[in-house]
Scaffold this motif. Structure first.
Motif: not given
Lengths: 112, 115
Positions: B7-9, B21-22, B84-98, B107-111
């Motif tokens: 969140x947010x999307x 971004x969360x 402005x160059x920070x404009x992007x989709x920020x994606x978070x991912x998780x894994x079981x143990x890394x 996740x769906x990402x934050x644009x």
């Protein structure tokens, strides 16, 4: 340095024809696993295929890939493309610690 | 299983403002990754936590970006003085143990759009 190369930025295939997306890699370290991730429009990347065994074919959702360490390749193939296969495809390899090295991605467009 | 929640999307900020971004990883996953995705650069690794501890932030632009994981259920990515160059989709991912064989679930990402 370590790298994953996806030579085609864009691949366009007619529905029903075969698809092949190329992935080669270069590394001097011990690799643990190889992945293909797929990202559909406005969605998050998700794992499509995973392999860690040399010369073993891995299949999922009609796609298949075989890791060939002799040629440092992990190409993705499908015998008959569907319109729903249109997406962005990433090849990635991982090391024992956690690090994933990502390719630059190949956009696949399937046309009717 | 709700998957990775971000969140947010969508977030629009003015140049110079701060953006936070969360990310909520999948329950039981001990590793959290942050990525930035743009058309030009593709998928760029930013930072990684395992068991809430920062492990690698080699992809983070040092001056304005920071990430934290105060508890096992959420992580934040903060961008100060957005450009402005920070404009992007920020994606978070998780894994079981890394570790290397573990699949990363995104996740769906934050644009983020910086005007």
């Amino acid at each position: 340095g370590d790298s994953v190369t996806q030579t085609e930025g864009l691949v366009t295939v007619t529905e029903g024809l075969p698809v092949k997306l190329n992935c080669t890699y270069q590394t001097t370290y011990l690799t643990i696993a190889f992945f293909w991730y797929v990202q559909y429009l406005n969605e998050a990347p998700q794992v499509l295929l995973k392999s860690s065994t040399d010369n073993k074919r891995t299949e999922h959702q009609g796609f298949h890939a075989t890791l060939h360490k002799s040629s440092s390749s992990f190409h993705l193939q499908k015998s008959s493309a569907q319109l729903s296969d249109s997406a962005l495809y990433y090849c990635a390899l991982s090391f024992s610690n956690y690090q994933l090295i990502w390719g630059s991605g190949t956009k696949l467009i399937i046309k009717p | 299983n709700a998957g990775v929640i971000q969140t947010p999307r969508h977030k629009v900020t003015g140049k110079g403002q701060e953006a936070t971004l969360w990310c909520e990883p999948i329950s039981g996953h001990s590793a959290v990754f942050w990525y930035r995705q743009t058309i030009v650069q593709g998928l760029e690794f930013l930072t990684y936590f395992r068991n809430q501890a920062p492990i690698d932030d080699s992809g983070m632009p040092k001056e304005r970006f920071s990430a934290q994981m105060p508890n096992q259920s959420h992580s934040t990515l903060k961008i100060q003085s957005t450009q402005p160059q920070d404009s992007a989709v920020y994606l978070c991912a998780s894994s079981l143990d890394g570790w290397g064989e573990a699949e990363q679930f995104f996740g769906p990402g934050t644009r983020l759009t910086v005007l």
